[in-house]
Design a protein around this motif. Structure first.
Motif, PDB file in Angstrom:
ATOM      1  N   LEU A   1       4.912 -10.373 -84.780  1.00  0.00           N
ATOM      2  CA  LEU A   1       4.372  -9.189 -84.339  1.00  0.00           C
ATOM      3  C   LEU A   1       5.046  -7.987 -84.912  1.00  0.00           C
ATOM      4  CD1 LEU A   1       4.576 -10.745 -80.729  1.00  0.00           C
ATOM      5  CD2 LEU A   1       2.421 -10.516 -82.183  1.00  0.00           C
TER       6      LEU A   1
ATOM      7  N   ASP B   1       3.132  -4.627 -84.040  1.00  0.00           N
ATOM      8  CA  ASP B   1       2.871  -4.390 -82.840  1.00  0.00           C
ATOM      9  C   ASP B   1       3.672  -3.139 -82.203  1.00  0.00           C
ATOM     10  OD1 ASP B   1       1.684  -4.968 -80.246  1.00  0.00           O
ATOM     11  OD2 ASP B   1       3.587  -5.571 -79.668  1.00  0.00           O
TER      12      ASP B   1
ATOM     13  N   VAL C   1       6.553  -0.320 -76.083  1.00  0.00           N
ATOM     14  CA  VAL C   1       6.643   0.539 -75.188  1.00  0.00           C
ATOM     15  C   VAL C   1       7.834   0.245 -74.119  1.00  0.00           C
ATOM     16  CG1 VAL C   1       5.613   2.002 -73.534  1.00  0.00           C
ATOM     17  CG2 VAL C   1       4.256   1.122 -75.118  1.00  0.00           C
TER      18      VAL C   1
ATOM     19  N   ILE D   1       1.060 -16.822 -78.070  1.00  0.00           N
ATOM     20  CA  ILE D   1       1.111 -15.428 -78.212  1.00  0.00           C
ATOM     21  C   ILE D   1       0.682 -14.572 -76.813  1.00  0.00           C
ATOM     22  CG2 ILE D   1       0.417 -13.143 -79.244  1.00  0.00           C
ATOM     23  CD1 ILE D   1       0.379 -14.587 -81.760  1.00  0.00           C
TER      24      ILE D   1
ATOM     25  N   ASP E   1       0.202  -7.802 -74.329  1.00  0.00           N
ATOM     26  CA  ASP E   1       0.267  -6.542 -73.290  1.00  0.00           C
ATOM     27  C   ASP E   1       0.876  -7.182 -72.022  1.00  0.00           C
ATOM     28  OD1 ASP E   1      -0.646  -4.034 -72.737  1.00  0.00           O
ATOM     29  OD2 ASP E   1      -2.322  -4.385 -71.576  1.00  0.00           O
TER      30      ASP E   1
ATOM     31  N   THR F   1       4.216  -6.996 -69.702  1.00  0.00           N
ATOM     32  CA  THR F   1       5.353  -6.079 -69.215  1.00  0.00           C
ATOM     33  C   THR F   1       6.332  -6.908 -68.444  1.00  0.00           C
ATOM     34  OG1 THR F   1       3.776  -4.300 -68.915  1.00  0.00           O
ATOM     35  CG2 THR F   1       5.926  -3.969 -68.026  1.00  0.00           C
TER      36      THR F   1
ATOM     37  N   ALA G   1      11.526  -0.718 -68.305  1.00  0.00           N
ATOM     38  CA  ALA G   1      10.225  -1.683 -68.256  1.00  0.00           C
ATOM     39  C   ALA G   1      10.012  -1.815 -70.070  1.00  0.00           C
ATOM     40  CB  ALA G   1       9.139  -1.031 -67.646  1.00  0.00           C
ATOM     41  N   ILE G   2       9.518  -3.018 -70.143  1.00  0.00           N
ATOM     42  CA  ILE G   2       9.047  -3.054 -71.736  1.00  0.00           C
ATOM     43  C   ILE G   2       7.877  -3.848 -71.723  1.00  0.00           C
ATOM     44  CG2 ILE G   2      10.120  -4.177 -73.744  1.00  0.00           C
ATOM     45  CD1 ILE G   2      12.653  -4.227 -72.740  1.00  0.00           C
ATOM     46  N   ASN G   3       6.930  -3.167 -72.528  1.00  0.00           N
ATOM     47  CA  ASN G   3       5.690  -3.909 -72.535  1.00  0.00           C
ATOM     48  C   ASN G   3       5.551  -3.991 -74.154  1.00  0.00           C
ATOM     49  OD1 ASN G   3       2.758  -3.001 -73.508  1.00  0.00           O
ATOM     50  ND2 ASN G   3       2.683  -3.803 -71.490  1.00  0.00           N
ATOM     51  N   ALA G   4       5.006  -5.206 -74.420  1.00  0.00           N
ATOM     52  CA  ALA G   4       4.854  -5.447 -75.855  1.00  0.00           C
ATOM     53  C   ALA G   4       4.202  -6.869 -75.924  1.00  0.00           C
ATOM     54  CB  ALA G   4       6.329  -6.063 -76.436  1.00  0.00           C
ATOM     55  N   GLU G   5       3.425  -7.131 -77.087  1.00  0.00           N
ATOM     56  CA  GLU G   5       2.955  -8.381 -77.328  1.00  0.00           C
ATOM     57  C   GLU G   5       4.015  -9.285 -77.525  1.00  0.00           C
ATOM     58  OE1 GLU G   5      -1.056  -9.635 -79.625  1.00  0.00           O
ATOM     59  OE2 GLU G   5       0.201  -7.681 -80.531  1.00  0.00           O
TER      60      GLU G   5
ATOM     61  N   TYR H   1       5.617 -13.178 -78.710  1.00  0.00           N
ATOM     62  CA  TYR H   1       5.398 -14.640 -79.188  1.00  0.00           C
ATOM     63  C   TYR H   1       6.547 -15.672 -78.728  1.00  0.00           C
ATOM     64  CZ  TYR H   1       3.452 -18.059 -82.703  1.00  0.00           C
ATOM     65  OH  TYR H   1       2.904 -19.261 -83.085  1.00  0.00           O
TER      66      TYR H   1
ATOM     67  N   LEU I   1       9.798 -13.532 -79.266  1.00  0.00           N
ATOM     68  CA  LEU I   1       9.719 -12.816 -80.528  1.00  0.00           C
ATOM     69  C   LEU I   1       9.080 -11.395 -80.006  1.00  0.00           C
ATOM     70  CD1 LEU I   1       8.857 -15.056 -83.388  1.00  0.00           C
ATOM     71  CD2 LEU I   1      11.184 -14.504 -82.630  1.00  0.00           C
ATOM     72  N   ILE I   2       9.623 -10.224 -80.311  1.00  0.00           N
ATOM     73  CA  ILE I   2       9.318  -9.047 -79.947  1.00  0.00           C
ATOM     74  C   ILE I   2       9.371  -8.164 -81.463  1.00  0.00           C
ATOM     75  CG2 ILE I   2       9.002  -6.776 -78.777  1.00  0.00           C
ATOM     76  CD1 ILE I   2       9.912  -8.699 -76.239  1.00  0.00           C
ATOM     77  N   GLN I   3       8.407  -7.964 -82.076  1.00  0.00           N
ATOM     78  CA  GLN I   3       8.543  -7.190 -83.500  1.00  0.00           C
ATOM     79  C   GLN I   3       9.281  -8.233 -84.255  1.00  0.00           C
ATOM     80  OE1 GLN I   3       9.117  -3.207 -82.733  1.00  0.00           O
ATOM     81  NE2 GLN I   3       7.049  -2.789 -82.915  1.00  0.00           N
ATOM     82  N   GLU I   4      10.524  -7.657 -84.713  1.00  0.00           N
ATOM     83  CA  GLU I   4      11.345  -8.435 -85.421  1.00  0.00           C
ATOM     84  C   GLU I   4      12.577  -8.942 -84.752  1.00  0.00           C
ATOM     85  OE1 GLU I   4      11.170  -5.193 -85.615  1.00  0.00           O
ATOM     86  OE2 GLU I   4      13.033  -4.042 -86.480  1.00  0.00           O
ATOM     87  N   TYR I   5      12.561  -8.478 -83.466  1.00  0.00           N
ATOM     88  CA  TYR I   5      13.733  -9.202 -82.692  1.00  0.00           C
ATOM     89  C   TYR I   5      13.281 -10.638 -82.210  1.00  0.00           C
ATOM     90  CZ  TYR I   5      15.372  -4.221 -82.547  1.00  0.00           C
ATOM     91  OH  TYR I   5      16.019  -3.393 -82.999  1.00  0.00           O
TER      92      TYR I   5
END
Lengths: 201, 217
Positions: free
Chosen positions: A30, A33, A36, B87, B90, B92, B101-105, B107, B147-151
């Motif tokens: 992602l 993506d 926020v 996956i 949206d 949170t 608060a963290i909102n993310a797609e 995995y 997994l959130i972005q590259e993290y």
């Protein structure tokens, strides 16, 4: 012969098994993506605030300069912030009318470490009306939009400006996101902070 | 008429010839001394594990060996590789005491490498279809990733696991040294997931194994 076949079978299976990566395919990751991240000051009662002002443009901070961003998406972001703030009971006033909150929106896009601060009265180009001198040191590898809600109400007393709410939108303007997707994420920053509202008449 | 009689006579002779090549029914097949299996493993998460990743995952393999020690009783091992992933859009996460608060797609996936010692009992070990019941006891290495972005936020754990299993070893012929394995098991582990707000314990799952078996006489 049987034993050899058995070991062949065993070995093939073992290689097959070990060749399977534990990570999902890169295409499913992602990286593009939008994330926020928000944080509000848990000690503040937002009902004690009513007015705000917002900067006329988003400031892009680069290695060399700080410039005002122009274009459809930056304008749409500022409009969306207005919409959300007013939907939560806050009234927009000009910066010269002593607002209780000031909203500034910053944008970074590189991988360097930033350490910068705004001198209190000395910096004349952007919000010269209130004290503001926090030091930022951070590092990003992608586009980051930073929305800050600065408390001007307490600034006069303490000669400092506190950030009462902060929203980071990570991945912004670096991918192929539409303006609607970006403003949707700005709205999400407010949605995930239900505490940010005022009912003060 | 002559033709019909001739055909009938040939048929009877052929039938008799075919029967004479068969062994008496009581001695059909053989009891293996051991067998090895390599199976495709589909995982169905259950309970708290299902809250973490709710999708069925076909990403898995199981490798096993069994050695008959007494009639239908066999002992052996299982070594597996499994991954369940999903996956979530949206979503949170909140850290209320810090106002975050963290909102993310995101995995989510869990990678598992179970090692188990197994005891099986085959009801008809000499037959073409040999159903069995078994119990596996061992350890599961698991990595739980968010997994959130590259993290990549992850935790690894080694834990105990228990796996009762029912299945069948199906020889491709009475005397074939190759066969198929079909098995279904329930796995209970002491493994748990502690990432963000998603906490769980005693991860459980069902596994369907379909594969090949090499049978040693």
């Amino acid at each position: 012969m049987k034993t050899k076949l058995g070991f062949l079978f065993l070995g093939t299976g073992l290689i097959f098994t070990l060749s399977c990566t534990k990570y999902p395919p890169e295409s499913d990751r992602l990286l593009e993506d939008l994330v926020v991240i928000t944080q509000y000051d848990t000690k503040v009662d937002f009902n004690n605030y009513k007015t705000y002002s917002i900067a006329g443009s988003i400031m892009e901070i680069t290695d060399k300069d700080t410039v005002a961003m122009t274009g459809q998406t930056p304008t749409a972001i500022l409009t969306q912030i207005d919409v959300d703030m007013q939907a939560r009971g806050f009234s927009k006033v000009p910066a010269s009318s002593h607002p209780e909150f000031a909203i500034q929106v910053l944008y970074y896009q590189n991988t360097n470490v930033y350490t910068y601060y705004y001198d209190w009265w000395g910096w004349g180009g952007y919000y010269p009306y209130y004290p503001y001198s926090p030091v930022y040191t951070t590092s990003y590898t992608t586009g980051m939009l930073n929305i800050e809600l600065l408390d001007l109400k307490t600034a006069d007393v303490n000669q400092r400006t506190y950030v009462r709410w902060n929203a980071f939108i990570r991945g912004i303007l670096t991918g192929t996101h539409t303006t609607a997707e970006v403003t949707g994420r700005v709205n999400q920053a407010f949605v995930q902070t239900p505490q940010l509202k005022t009912t003060k008449p | 008429m002559k033709k019909i009689l001739l055909v009938f006579a040939v048929f009877v002779l052929m039938t008799g010839l075919a029967q004479s090549q068969d062994k008496p029914a009581s001695t059909l097949g053989f009891t293996p001394s051991s067998y090895y299996t390599f199976a495709w493993n589909t995982t169905f998460t259950m309970g708290d594990f299902n809250k973490w990743v709710s999708g069925t995952s076909p990403a898995g393999f199981d490798f096993g060996g069994r050695y008959f020690i007494n009639n239908g009783l066999a002992v052996g091992f299982n070594l597996s590789w499994q991954r369940v992933s999903q996956i979530y859009t949206d979503e949170t996460f909140t850290i209320p005491d810090k106002g975050i608060a963290i909102n993310a797609e995101n995995y989510r996936f869990t990678w598992m490498v179970p090692f188990q010692a197994v005891v099986d009992y085959h009801f008809m070990s000499d037959k073409m279809i040999s159903p069995y019941i078994g119990l596996g006891i061992g350890g599961d290495y698991m990595e739980h990733h968010l997994l959130i972005q590259e993290y990549d936020i992850y935790k690894t754990r080694w834990d105990f696991s228990l796996t009762p299993e029912v299945g069948a070893l199906v020889k491709f012929g009475n005397y074939s040294q190759w066969g198929a394995l079909v098995a279904f098991n329930y796995k209970w582990t002491t493994n748990k997931i502690e990432l963000y707000e998603t906490a769980s314990k005693d991860l459980q799952m069902l596994n369907l194994k379909i594969g090949l078996a090499m049978i040693i006489r």
